[in-house]
Design an enzyme around this catalytic site. Structure first.
Site, PDB file in Angstrom:
ATOM      1  N   CYS A 309       2.382  -7.196  -5.245  1.00  0.00           N
ATOM      2  CA  CYS A 309       1.302  -8.155  -4.987  1.00  0.00           C
ATOM      3  C   CYS A 309       1.764  -9.425  -4.276  1.00  0.00           C
ATOM      4  CB  CYS A 309       0.618  -8.560  -6.292  1.00  0.00           C
ATOM      5  SG  CYS A 309       0.418  -7.215  -7.462  1.00  0.00           S
ATOM      6  N   CYS A 312       1.189 -10.354  -0.462  1.00  0.00           N
ATOM      7  CA  CYS A 312      -0.084 -10.866   0.062  1.00  0.00           C
ATOM      8  C   CYS A 312      -0.543 -12.121  -0.672  1.00  0.00           C
ATOM      9  CB  CYS A 312      -1.175  -9.812  -0.088  1.00  0.00           C
ATOM     10  SG  CYS A 312      -0.954  -8.442   1.037  1.00  0.00           S
ATOM     11  N   HIS A 313      -0.275 -12.179  -1.970  1.00  0.00           N
ATOM     12  CA  HIS A 313      -0.857 -13.278  -2.753  1.00  0.00           C
ATOM     13  C   HIS A 313       0.139 -14.411  -3.028  1.00  0.00           C
ATOM     14  CE1 HIS A 313      -4.512 -10.961  -3.463  1.00  0.00           C
ATOM     15  NE2 HIS A 313      -3.737  -9.916  -3.672  1.00  0.00           N
ATOM     16  N   MET A 350      -7.367  -5.128   0.308  1.00  0.00           N
ATOM     17  CA  MET A 350      -6.628  -4.980  -0.955  1.00  0.00           C
ATOM     18  C   MET A 350      -6.495  -3.486  -1.272  1.00  0.00           C
ATOM     19  SD  MET A 350      -5.782  -6.384  -4.112  1.00  0.00           S
ATOM     20  CE  MET A 350      -5.600  -5.608  -5.702  1.00  0.00           C
ATOM     21  N   HIS A 593       1.021 -15.143  10.383  1.00  0.00           N
ATOM     22  CA  HIS A 593       1.526 -13.885   9.836  1.00  0.00           C
ATOM     23  C   HIS A 593       2.347 -13.117  10.877  1.00  0.00           C
ATOM     24  CE1 HIS A 593       1.571 -10.768   6.781  1.00  0.00           C
ATOM     25  NE2 HIS A 593       1.283  -9.896   7.729  1.00  0.00           N
ATOM     26  N   HIS A 635      -4.831  -8.751  12.414  1.00  0.00           N
ATOM     27  CA  HIS A 635      -3.516  -8.200  12.037  1.00  0.00           C
ATOM     28  C   HIS A 635      -2.985  -7.404  13.220  1.00  0.00           C
ATOM     29  CE1 HIS A 635      -0.359  -6.099   9.861  1.00  0.00           C
ATOM     30  NE2 HIS A 635      -0.516  -6.977   8.886  1.00  0.00           N
TER      31      HIS A 635
HETATM   32 FE1  DHE Z   1       4.262  -5.885   7.007  1.00  0.00          FE
HETATM   33  C1  DHE Z   1       5.359  -6.662  10.173  1.00  0.00           C
HETATM   34  C2  DHE Z   1       4.397  -9.149   6.198  1.00  0.00           C
HETATM   35  C3  DHE Z   1       2.613  -5.203   4.128  1.00  0.00           C
HETATM   36  C4  DHE Z   1       4.496  -2.602   7.664  1.00  0.00           C
HETATM   37  N1  DHE Z   1       4.708  -7.583   8.037  1.00  0.00           N
HETATM   38  C5  DHE Z   1       5.170  -7.697   9.314  1.00  0.00           C
HETATM   39  C6  DHE Z   1       5.479  -9.053   9.591  1.00  0.00           C
HETATM   40  C7  DHE Z   1       5.204  -9.752   8.455  1.00  0.00           C
HETATM   41  C8  DHE Z   1       4.735  -8.840   7.480  1.00  0.00           C
HETATM   42  C9  DHE Z   1       5.383 -11.231   8.257  1.00  0.00           C
HETATM   43  C10 DHE Z   1       6.018  -9.583  10.898  1.00  0.00           C
HETATM   44  C11 DHE Z   1       7.499  -9.442  10.924  1.00  0.00           C
HETATM   45  C12 DHE Z   1       8.101  -9.927  12.211  1.00  0.00           C
HETATM   46  O1  DHE Z   1       7.585  -9.582  13.287  1.00  0.00           O
HETATM   47  O2  DHE Z   1       9.084 -10.659  12.159  1.00  0.00           O
HETATM   48  N2  DHE Z   1       3.602  -6.974   5.439  1.00  0.00           N
HETATM   49  C13 DHE Z   1       3.771  -8.290   5.301  1.00  0.00           C
HETATM   50  C14 DHE Z   1       3.197  -8.724   4.084  1.00  0.00           C
HETATM   51  O3  DHE Z   1       3.259  -9.876   3.572  1.00  0.00           O
HETATM   52  C15 DHE Z   1       2.391  -7.621   3.558  1.00  0.00           C
HETATM   53  C16 DHE Z   1       0.970  -7.915   3.983  1.00  0.00           C
HETATM   54  C17 DHE Z   1       2.350  -7.425   2.075  1.00  0.00           C
HETATM   55  C18 DHE Z   1       3.637  -7.063   1.396  1.00  0.00           C
HETATM   56  O4  DHE Z   1       3.613  -6.855   0.193  1.00  0.00           O
HETATM   57  O5  DHE Z   1       4.668  -6.961   2.025  1.00  0.00           O
HETATM   58  C19 DHE Z   1       2.913  -6.489   4.400  1.00  0.00           C
HETATM   59  N3  DHE Z   1       3.684  -4.189   6.050  1.00  0.00           N
HETATM   60  C20 DHE Z   1       3.025  -4.132   4.895  1.00  0.00           C
HETATM   61  C21 DHE Z   1       2.776  -2.783   4.489  1.00  0.00           C
HETATM   62  O6  DHE Z   1       2.220  -2.409   3.417  1.00  0.00           O
HETATM   63  C22 DHE Z   1       3.231  -1.918   5.568  1.00  0.00           C
HETATM   64  C23 DHE Z   1       2.040  -1.248   6.234  1.00  0.00           C
HETATM   65  C24 DHE Z   1       4.168  -0.815   5.140  1.00  0.00           C
HETATM   66  C25 DHE Z   1       5.350  -1.343   4.395  1.00  0.00           C
HETATM   67  O7  DHE Z   1       6.321  -1.685   5.052  1.00  0.00           O
HETATM   68  O8  DHE Z   1       5.288  -1.439   3.200  1.00  0.00           O
HETATM   69  C26 DHE Z   1       3.865  -2.940   6.504  1.00  0.00           C
HETATM   70  N4  DHE Z   1       4.814  -4.827   8.623  1.00  0.00           N
HETATM   71  C27 DHE Z   1       4.883  -3.480   8.654  1.00  0.00           C
HETATM   72  C28 DHE Z   1       5.405  -3.080   9.944  1.00  0.00           C
HETATM   73  C29 DHE Z   1       5.635  -4.243  10.667  1.00  0.00           C
HETATM   74  C30 DHE Z   1       5.264  -5.321   9.812  1.00  0.00           C
HETATM   75  C31 DHE Z   1       5.595  -1.647  10.392  1.00  0.00           C
HETATM   76  C32 DHE Z   1       6.216  -4.371  12.085  1.00  0.00           C
HETATM   77  C33 DHE Z   1       5.177  -4.066  13.079  1.00  0.00           C
HETATM   78  C34 DHE Z   1       5.755  -4.107  14.451  1.00  0.00           C
HETATM   79  O9  DHE Z   1       5.416  -3.215  15.235  1.00  0.00           O
HETATM   80  O10 DHE Z   1       6.554  -4.998  14.755  1.00  0.00           O
END
Ligand code: DHE
Length: 803
Positions: A309, A312-313, A350, A593, A635
């Site tokens: 959690c 996101c939170h 969520m 973000h 996003h």
């Molecule tokens: Fe991510 C990128 C944060 C959940 C897959 N994600 C990012 C970035 C951030 C971020 C800040 C940018 C990074 C950068 O470019 O430097 N992500 C978060 C969260 O805070 C969030 C919403 C909740 C969490 O608990 O982490 C979250 N993210 C997820 C997922 O659930 C995803 C779908 C699968 C996983 O990894 O658990 C996921 N995030 C990704 C991916 C990227 C990403 C694949 C990079 C995308 C790209 O093409 O550069």
């Protein structure tokens, strides 16, 4: 925790004493006992119900049958001098003794009138400060004693209103809905402010598919069998089936159901508009998690919150992509309301932890209780601690000096195997898994060094692994942990008049502790830590947990663009002297973000997701170029760059909170009128999108809807034709289970890889990658039995920021 438990044990003892006293031989029969205690809520003194159906309610509406003898006990919780006074309709008052010591009690036992009546109660000294309520005898209207009218003809009267509002509170209804007069205003389910009127129209209109013939039957059906008909529109998009818990109705008596139905049927207007703060509707349940969680449950909830959690939170629950979950926000929703949201998820992104089988119903309730408690404080991390965690597994001198493989390593895909804590290095030409490497917990993203040789993989636990792709079988050559909760990593990419910084430094961005760390790019030795704590761009308020979200390396200057989520600042960090970095702070918008570069690489566009904006920074001048309004919760991942037939070069983002792709003009020289404006909106079949992708050679823009609450849409992807971007060209489900997430192109832009994100504990459905021919959109291959594949990063495209 201890003092609350002691008070509750004391109150339980007093309750027992009261019951025993009431059962004493000489006293007349007492049917109902109420226990109240003074409490402070939002700076106001109130009576708080302690036991039975009024437990936790503020200034509860007490009820009694005509002629009944009742006992009301007031227990002093230690907040000053108190008494309780009941004023009968004939003006007669019954006043208790005044109590002033902690734990002291006073009791009134009396017979209520033998006909319907409304009896006010209050505390003599604190009435004006909010300590007042009502004792309702029989059924009454608007506070006046009168003969009960036939239930079907009677408009929602005071009794029904109080009962309905208490019932909404009991079921946590306002966690999801907005109901006029009821505390809280949820935005997950439909807004019920006009529901009576809307149902009438719906029944007459023909869109309704359930069994009801009247407004009342419709409303009752919607509580007892919510999926019989789902309202077309919820605030975050179309309402999904299964979101409203069908078990909710079981907790209500027939009287409560009747009262709720009547209340809702009268909306808009009706009696709801006149509800005052003293009614049950304004009541908020007492903090209850603390008293109800065992040490074991607390430890489980704390760890699970961090893992599932906090992203996101927020670790301190101050909110970002998801809303704040501090006790002032969670307590009014109550355990049931919160547990329903945790179990069912929401349209605004969520996840449905219960429906996915990740949390049981009991666990969602434990989490709901935990969320009503004050968040526990997490630990800090020093540079020394980072250094202590550092492991140089293979020094630079022991690494190959040229690629040891005949494969095209620049066409490798580094694929996140999220729940395995690993990444797979997959050959983009043959689809073979070249190597599977252990990395951090719930691996998040990978970025490549500027030469492409090294892959840096960050886990959510802040552990960074550095993989040498020149090895015949790529392996981890160094590891370090720079925090407990991280999302981003980037490298130094600049090569120009100010020096050659390729493969020289790496940087990690942390959610907790809120900081970034600069590391040696060849060894991962920690060099510098910089806190991101600071002041918001809006009110200049200090924020203790401004998390570092995306980080991007400039190709223009030896700089990183570091996005500080909760303060809304974009920091331009110059790394030429990493021990003494300079930071230029650019005010942008709250909740920064993810984002990426425009096609020219001069501009960086980042989503301020909960602000529904995209901020644009000019990397040449180091200044804000614009802030663009987009839809709900953009996003983009790194976004998609393409040339719109009407508006010229654009960068696009999809949204979590609405079903659309929006495109922003990015060419201030050639198309000045469109620059930094939303020029096009392309509708999608659903919301919940996480990623979009294209390639300069491609005729398509690919987009997912990963977090849509409809399982079919969650595994559906769509393509938009660049030649006709007014609508989606085609959408299809990429598998029979899981969620479709994230796209990546191969090196020459002829294939698109999409992840089918399954469940680690479901053999055969753990996940796979589906490869499509980008020209024909036909499926070419499936790389099967991967454990929860999510992000995929092609070496060449990641180095060159091609998207
Ligand atoms: Fe991510 C990128 C944060 C959940 C897959 N994600 C990012 C970035 C951030 C971020 C800040 C940018 C990074 C950068 O470019 O430097 N992500 C978060 C969260 O805070 C969030 C919403 C909740 C969490 O608990 O982490 C979250 N993210 C997820 C997922 O659930 C995803 C779908 C699968 C996983 O990894 O658990 C996921 N995030 C990704 C991916 C990227 C990403 C694949 C990079 C995308 C790209 O093409 O550069």
């Amino acid at each position: 925790m201890k003092s609350t438990q002691l008070i509750l044990i004391g109150l339980a003892f007093l309750l027992l004493t009261a019951i025993l006293a009431a059962c004493g031989g000489a006293s007349p029969v007492v049917n109902t006992e109420y226990i109240l205690t003074p409490a402070l809520r939002e700076g106001k003194f109130v009576f708080l119900g302690v036991n039975g159906p009024i437990n936790g309610l503020v200034n509860p509406a007490l009820t009694a049958e005509p002629g009944e003898r009742i006992t009301v006990m007031l227990v002093n919780s230690g907040e000053g001098k108190h008494n309780i006074v009941f004023v009968f309709p004939d003006g007669k008052k019954i006043t208790s003794d005044t109590i002033s010591k902690k734990g002291e009690t006073t009791t009134l036992t009396f017979t209520v009138p033998s006909k319907d009546a409304s009896i006010a109660y209050y505390d003599t000294e604190h009435e004006k400060l909010g300590m007042k309520g009502v004792l309702l005898v029989g059924k009454v209207q608007t506070g006046q004693a009168q003969e009960p009218a036939a239930a079907t003809e009677k408009p929602a009267g005071l009794y029904d209103k109080e009962l309905a509002l208490a019932a909404f509170q009991k079921g946590g209804c306002t966690a999801c809905h907005t109901i006029p007069g009821a505390a809280g205003a949820g935005t997950i389910g439909p807004d019920l402010s006009q529901i009576g009127q809307q149902v009438k129209t719906r029944l007459e209109g023909g869109e309704y598919t359930g069994m009801a013939k009247t407004v009342e039957d419709y409303l009752l059906e919607s509580i007892q069998n919510p999926d019989a008909f789902t309202a077309p529109q919820c605030p975050g998009g179309p309402c999904g089936k299964g979101l409203m818990p069908a078990s909710l109705a079981q907790m209500y008596s027939q009287n409560e159901l009747d009262a709720m139905v009547k209340y809702l049927a009268a909306l808009p207007g009706g009696e709801a508009a006149t509800v005052t703060e003293t009614g049950a509707g304004a009541s908020a349940p007492a903090p209850q998690g603390e008293a109800m969680l065992s040490d074991e449950d607390f430890a489980w909830a704390r760890q699970t919150y961090f893992e599932r959690c906090a992203g996101c939170h927020g670790t301190l629950r101050k909110g970002a992509t998801g809303p704040a979950l501090t006790p002032d926000k969670t307590q009014p929703k109550g355990t049931i309301g919160l547990a329903a949201i945790i179990f069912n998820g929401t349209n605004r992104g969520m996840p449905d932890w219960g429906k996915q089988g990740i949390l049981t119903q009991a666990q969602t309730e434990t989490m709901a209780k935990f969320l009503q408690m004050e968040p526990p404080a997490p630990p800090e991390m020093s540079l020394q601690q980072m250094k202590d965690s550092w492991q140089l597994l293979r020094p630079v001198t022991e690494r190959p000096t040229s690629p040891q493989t005949t494969r095209d390593w620049q066409n490798y895909f580094i694929v996140t195997l999220r729940d395995a804590g690993q990444v797979a290095v997959i050959d983009g030409d043959t689809y073979e898994i070249v190597s599977t490497v252990d990395s951090g917990y719930a691996v998040h993203i990978t970025r490549m060094s500027a030469s492409g040789r090294y892959a840096y993989v960050i886990g959510r636990d802040g552990r960074l692994a550095m993989i040498d792709l020149w090895m015949e079988k790529p392996e981890v050559v160094a590891r370090v942990q720079t925090c407990y909760d991280a999302r981003s990593v980037e490298v130094s990419k600049y090569n120009g008049p100010e020096g050659d910084y390729r493969d020289k430094y790496a940087i990690t961005g942390c959610y907790w502790p809120p900081h970034f760390a600069i590391l040696d790019g060849q060894t991962l030795e920690p060099l510098k830590v910089v806190s991101s704590r600071g002041y918001t761009v809006t009110t200049g308020e200090y924020h203790p947990e401004p998390r570092v979200a995306s980080i991007l390396a400039s190709h223009y200057k030896p700089e990183w663009i570091v996005n500080v989520k909760e303060t809304g600042q974009i920091w331009i960090v110059n790394y030429t002297d990493p021990m003494n970095p300079t930071v230029k702070m650019i005010n942008a918008a709250l909740f920064l973000h993810d984002g990426g570069l425009d096609a020219s690489h001069r501009y960086f566009l980042v989503a301020a997701n909960q602000s529904n904006k995209i901020a644009v920074v000019d990397l040449k001048t180091g200044s804000l170029a614009g802030i663009v309004d987009v839809g709900a919760v953009p996003h983009p991942g790194r976004g998609a760059n393409w040339v719109d037939p009407e508006f010229g070069p654009v960068w696009s983002t999809p949204h979590l909170g609405e079903a659309s792709v929006m495109s922003i003009g990015t060419d201030p020289l050639g198309h000045a009128a469109n620059a930094w404006k939303t020029v096009r909106e392309t509708e999608l079949p659903g919301s919940g999108s996480l990623f979009i992708k294209t390639h300069p050679n491609s005729p398509w823009i690919w987009v997912d809807m990963t977090l849509n609450s409809d399982p079919a849409l969650a595994r559906t992807i769509c393509v938009i034709a660049k030649s006709d971007p007014t609508k989606v060209h085609k959408c299809w489900e990429i598998g029979a289970y899981g969620r479709a997430v994230h796209f990546e192109y191969n090196k020459d832009g002829t294939e698109v890889w999409v992840s089918l994100w399954g469940a680690a504990d479901k053999p055969g459905e753990t996940g796979e990658i589906v490869v499509y021919d980008d020209k024909t959109l036909e499926e070419k291959a499936r790389i099967k039995d991967l454990i929860t594949p999510t992000g995929k990063f092609n070496v060449y495209n990641t180095v060159n920021d091609i998207y």
